[in-house]
Structure formats: structure tokens, C-alpha cells
Design a protein around this motif. Structure first.
Motif, PDB file in Angstrom:
ATOM      1  N   VAL A 114      -0.706  17.956 -11.242  1.00 36.71           N
ATOM      2  CA  VAL A 114       0.220  17.823  -9.826  1.00 36.71           C
ATOM      3  C   VAL A 114       1.819  17.534 -10.170  1.00 36.71           C
ATOM      4  O   VAL A 114       2.197  16.685 -10.921  1.00 36.71           O
ATOM      5  CB  VAL A 114      -0.335  16.729  -9.218  1.00 36.71           C
ATOM      6  N   PRO A 115       2.702  18.732  -9.757  1.00 39.07           N
ATOM      7  CA  PRO A 115       3.925  18.646 -10.029  1.00 39.07           C
ATOM      8  C   PRO A 115       4.577  17.190  -9.714  1.00 39.07           C
ATOM      9  O   PRO A 115       4.538  16.998  -8.416  1.00 39.07           O
ATOM     10  CB  PRO A 115       4.448  19.700  -9.304  1.00 39.07           C
ATOM     11  N   SER A 116       5.544  16.577 -10.183  1.00 36.14           N
ATOM     12  CA  SER A 116       6.360  15.662  -9.986  1.00 36.14           C
ATOM     13  C   SER A 116       6.989  15.759  -8.613  1.00 36.14           C
ATOM     14  O   SER A 116       6.940  14.696  -7.731  1.00 36.14           O
ATOM     15  CB  SER A 116       7.154  15.216 -11.081  1.00 36.14           C
ATOM     16  N   GLY A 117       7.535  16.776  -8.666  1.00 34.81           N
ATOM     17  CA  GLY A 117       8.602  16.833  -7.362  1.00 34.81           C
ATOM     18  C   GLY A 117       7.750  16.874  -6.084  1.00 34.81           C
ATOM     19  O   GLY A 117       8.434  16.511  -4.959  1.00 34.81           O
ATOM     20  N   LEU A 118       6.384  17.592  -6.134  1.00 38.31           N
ATOM     21  CA  LEU A 118       5.409  17.612  -4.926  1.00 38.31           C
ATOM     22  C   LEU A 118       5.291  16.209  -4.479  1.00 38.31           C
ATOM     23  O   LEU A 118       5.105  15.915  -3.565  1.00 38.31           O
ATOM     24  CB  LEU A 118       4.604  18.446  -5.187  1.00 38.31           C
ATOM     25  N   VAL A 119       4.967  15.326  -5.583  1.00 39.23           N
ATOM     26  CA  VAL A 119       4.601  14.010  -5.223  1.00 39.23           C
ATOM     27  C   VAL A 119       5.675  13.192  -4.723  1.00 39.23           C
ATOM     28  O   VAL A 119       5.341  12.366  -3.728  1.00 39.23           O
ATOM     29  CB  VAL A 119       4.003  13.418  -6.647  1.00 39.23           C
ATOM     30  N   THR A 120       7.083  13.462  -5.384  1.00 39.85           N
ATOM     31  CA  THR A 120       7.960  12.797  -4.696  1.00 39.85           C
ATOM     32  C   THR A 120       8.264  13.166  -3.304  1.00 39.85           C
ATOM     33  O   THR A 120       8.781  12.432  -2.217  1.00 39.85           O
ATOM     34  CB  THR A 120       9.143  12.994  -5.699  1.00 39.85           C
ATOM     35  N   LEU A 121       8.154  14.609  -3.002  1.00 33.53           N
ATOM     36  CA  LEU A 121       8.494  15.025  -1.564  1.00 33.53           C
ATOM     37  C   LEU A 121       7.262  14.570  -0.609  1.00 33.53           C
ATOM     38  O   LEU A 121       7.825  14.121   0.549  1.00 33.53           O
ATOM     39  CB  LEU A 121       8.569  16.575  -1.745  1.00 33.53           C
ATOM     40  N   ALA A 122       6.108  14.669  -1.115  1.00 36.55           N
ATOM     41  CA  ALA A 122       5.147  14.102  -0.276  1.00 36.55           C
ATOM     42  C   ALA A 122       5.398  12.591   0.281  1.00 36.55           C
ATOM     43  O   ALA A 122       5.303  12.048   1.388  1.00 36.55           O
ATOM     44  CB  ALA A 122       3.639  14.431  -0.659  1.00 36.55           C
ATOM     45  N   SER A 123       5.598  12.034  -0.674  1.00 37.55           N
ATOM     46  CA  SER A 123       5.972  10.521  -0.588  1.00 37.55           C
ATOM     47  C   SER A 123       7.063  10.158   0.225  1.00 37.55           C
ATOM     48  O   SER A 123       7.216   9.147   1.042  1.00 37.55           O
ATOM     49  CB  SER A 123       6.139   9.756  -1.964  1.00 37.55           C
ATOM     50  N   ALA A 124       8.288  10.878   0.081  1.00 34.47           N
ATOM     51  CA  ALA A 124       9.419  10.908   0.861  1.00 34.47           C
ATOM     52  C   ALA A 124       9.056  11.156   2.321  1.00 34.47           C
ATOM     53  O   ALA A 124       9.548  10.606   3.209  1.00 34.47           O
ATOM     54  CB  ALA A 124      10.586  11.614   0.416  1.00 34.47           C
ATOM     55  N   GLY A 125       8.163  12.182   2.439  1.00 40.91           N
ATOM     56  CA  GLY A 125       7.625  12.457   3.875  1.00 40.91           C
ATOM     57  C   GLY A 125       6.807  11.576   4.644  1.00 40.91           C
ATOM     58  O   GLY A 125       6.405  11.644   5.827  1.00 40.91           O
ATOM     59  N   SER A 126       6.487  10.466   3.921  1.00 43.69           N
ATOM     60  CA  SER A 126       5.373   9.607   4.361  1.00 43.69           C
ATOM     61  C   SER A 126       6.045   8.234   4.583  1.00 43.69           C
ATOM     62  O   SER A 126       7.243   8.156   4.777  1.00 43.69           O
ATOM     63  CB  SER A 126       4.272   9.166   3.166  1.00 43.69           C
ATOM     64  N   SER A 127       5.212   7.354   5.045  1.00 43.06           N
ATOM     65  CA  SER A 127       5.938   6.026   5.462  1.00 43.06           C
ATOM     66  C   SER A 127       5.887   4.951   4.519  1.00 43.06           C
ATOM     67  O   SER A 127       6.110   3.826   4.614  1.00 43.06           O
ATOM     68  CB  SER A 127       5.215   5.617   6.693  1.00 43.06           C
ATOM     69  N   VAL A 128       5.561   5.488   2.951  1.00 39.29           N
ATOM     70  CA  VAL A 128       5.441   4.736   2.106  1.00 39.29           C
ATOM     71  C   VAL A 128       7.079   4.028   1.705  1.00 39.29           C
ATOM     72  O   VAL A 128       7.948   4.678   2.023  1.00 39.29           O
ATOM     73  CB  VAL A 128       4.946   4.989   0.636  1.00 39.29           C
ATOM     74  N   GLY A 129       7.136   2.774   1.148  1.00 37.48           N
ATOM     75  CA  GLY A 129       8.520   2.237   1.411  1.00 37.48           C
ATOM     76  C   GLY A 129       9.053   2.265  -0.333  1.00 37.48           C
ATOM     77  O   GLY A 129       8.072   2.784  -1.261  1.00 37.48           O
ATOM     78  N   MET A 130      10.382   2.165  -0.443  1.00 32.44           N
ATOM     79  CA  MET A 130      10.905   2.706  -1.744  1.00 32.44           C
ATOM     80  C   MET A 130      10.337   1.625  -3.024  1.00 32.44           C
ATOM     81  O   MET A 130      10.120   2.320  -3.984  1.00 32.44           O
ATOM     82  CB  MET A 130      12.318   2.336  -1.774  1.00 32.44           C
ATOM     83  N   LEU A 131      10.034   0.327  -2.650  1.00 34.42           N
ATOM     84  CA  LEU A 131       9.428  -0.362  -3.722  1.00 34.42           C
ATOM     85  C   LEU A 131       8.060   0.127  -4.132  1.00 34.42           C
ATOM     86  O   LEU A 131       7.854   0.147  -5.194  1.00 34.42           O
ATOM     87  CB  LEU A 131       9.361  -1.869  -3.266  1.00 34.42           C
ATOM     88  N   ASN A 132       7.059   0.321  -2.923  1.00 37.98           N
ATOM     89  CA  ASN A 132       5.993   0.635  -3.257  1.00 37.98           C
ATOM     90  C   ASN A 132       5.643   1.994  -4.247  1.00 37.98           C
ATOM     91  O   ASN A 132       4.927   2.154  -5.077  1.00 37.98           O
ATOM     92  CB  ASN A 132       4.953   0.776  -2.213  1.00 37.98           C
ATOM     93  N   PHE A 133       6.833   3.009  -3.687  1.00 33.22           N
ATOM     94  CA  PHE A 133       6.851   4.466  -4.350  1.00 33.22           C
ATOM     95  C   PHE A 133       7.237   3.884  -5.753  1.00 33.22           C
ATOM     96  O   PHE A 133       6.653   4.528  -6.742  1.00 33.22           O
ATOM     97  CB  PHE A 133       7.631   5.130  -3.690  1.00 33.22           C
ATOM     98  N   SER A 134       8.313   3.292  -6.110  1.00 32.05           N
ATOM     99  CA  SER A 134       8.918   3.099  -7.374  1.00 32.05           C
ATOM    100  C   SER A 134       7.881   2.489  -8.132  1.00 32.05           C
ATOM    101  O   SER A 134       7.711   2.853  -9.529  1.00 32.05           O
ATOM    102  CB  SER A 134       9.993   2.198  -7.279  1.00 32.05           C
ATOM    103  N   MET A 135       6.992   1.509  -7.937  1.00 34.78           N
ATOM    104  CA  MET A 135       6.053   0.786  -8.823  1.00 34.78           C
ATOM    105  C   MET A 135       5.001   1.590  -9.269  1.00 34.78           C
ATOM    106  O   MET A 135       4.752   1.881 -10.251  1.00 34.78           O
ATOM    107  CB  MET A 135       5.897  -0.610  -8.075  1.00 34.78           C
TER     108      MET A 135
END
Length: 188
Positions: A114-135
Motif C-alpha cells: 500500500v503506497p505510503s502517499g495514499l495512506v497519508t492522503l486517505a488519513s488527511a481526508g478523514s477525521s483522524v487527528g494528527m497525534l493518532n495518525f503520527s503514532m
């Protein structure tokens, strides 16, 4: 495209700031979202050794993912359009939050296809917070980077014959995957 030899030469010419260059390259690759980071991991392992190179790769990828997440989210919020992704895990990620989002981000970071860029893009388009995403992103990347770094280290020390065998094996595997993909879509 990046070449390991060019990155190593850059590190050697700038040995006092090589770690900073590595991190900047990782951040740049993360922001672009479509270039694999294995070239930097290979250069880190080759220049800094396995342990320090691995830690530097983890740090660079973690910072790159966080900065990309922030920039992607700002961009998404500016255009206010819904992102359409045709992957069941990434589509699901866009609609989750909390513990479920954490686990999905972690799982997609561990899964190497799964390409990292797509995971980051999908996460950025969701309601997940920065701390949750980063960890989740960083913890998920650690096992993937350990495997990538170890594999890279082994390849760096192979002789010419081992590299030829790896190259031929890769071509065969890619050919099989392309053939299967073409036969899957030929009946449509």
C-alpha cells in the motif's frame, strides 16, 4: 529518480550534515507521495551502518509522514472536495476515527504494497487527528523499515551473481503479476 550512488556521494561530500540531508530527502519524498523511499534507506544503511541508518530512516519517514499529513489536510480543506480512492482499506480509513483509524493506519503502514502517499492522503481526508495518525504511522512503519533495511543491507553486500539472480527473479515475478492482471481485466 534517485540513485543510491548519488545519495551516497552527496552524504560523503557533506558528511557533517548528511543526517539532515537524509531527513530532508525523506520529507520531500513523503510530500511528493509517489516516489519510493527505499533509495534513501539504502543510502542510510550504506553510509551510517545498519543501526544508525535504520533509526535515521524511521525518523525521516515519521517526520515526512507528519508534514505530508498536515500539508495534505490543508490542501483538502482548501478545495473541500471528497477524495475518491478505490481501495477498500483506504476508503474505510477515510470514514473511521479513534482506535479503528489507528489500527487501519498501523496495518496499512506495515503492509508493504500500500503506497505510503495514499495512506497519508486517505488519513488527511478523514477525521483522524494528527497525534493518532503520527503514532500509528510511525509504529506501523518500524517493522516495514526493519525488513526493508535488513533486505537492503543484504543486497548491498551481495556479489554480482546474487544481484543478477535477484534481478531475474524480480522480472519473473513482475511478469507473472502483469499477466494475471491482464487476464483478470481481459474479460471485462
Amino acid at each position: 529518480m534517485f540513485k543510491v550512488e548519488e545519495i551516497l556521494q552527496c552524504f560523503e561530500n557533506n558528511s557533517l550534515i548528511a543526517a539532515g540531508i537524509s531527513i530532508i530527502l525523506n520529507i520531500s519524498i513523503s510530500i511528493l507521495g509517489f516516489i519510493p523511499s527505499i533509495f534513501i534507506t539504502a543510502a542510510n544503511i550504506g553510509f551510517f551502518g545498519f543501526g544508525k541508518g535504520l533509526i535515521l530512516s524511521i525518523l525521516g519517514e515519521a517526520l515526512g509522514a507528519m508534514i505530508s499529513f498536515y500539508l495534505y489536510r490543508k490542501g483538502i480543506n482548501k478545495v473541500k472536495t471528497k477524495i475518491s480512492i478505490n481501495n477498500k482499506y483506504l476508503s474505510r480509513l477515510q470514514q473511521t476515527r479513534g482506535k479503528e483509524a489507528f489500527l487501519l493506519i498501523f496495518a496499512t503502514r506495515v503492509f508493504p504494497f500500500v503506497p505510503s502517499g495514499l495512506v497519508t492522503l486517505a488519513s488527511a481526508g478523514s477525521s483522524v487527528g494528527m497525534l493518532n495518525f503520527s503514532m500509528a504511522s510511525t509504529l506501523g512503519k518500524i517493522p516495514a523499515l526493519v525488513i526493508e533495511a535488513y533486505s537492503t543491507q543484504q543486497i548491498l553486500y551481495w556479489n554480482g551473481q546474487g544481484k543478477v539472480i535477484l534481478g531475474i527473479s524480480s522480472i519473473i515475478i513482475i511478469s507473472i503479476l502483469i499477466r494475471k492482471s491482464n487476464s483478470k481485466y481481459s474479460g471485462l
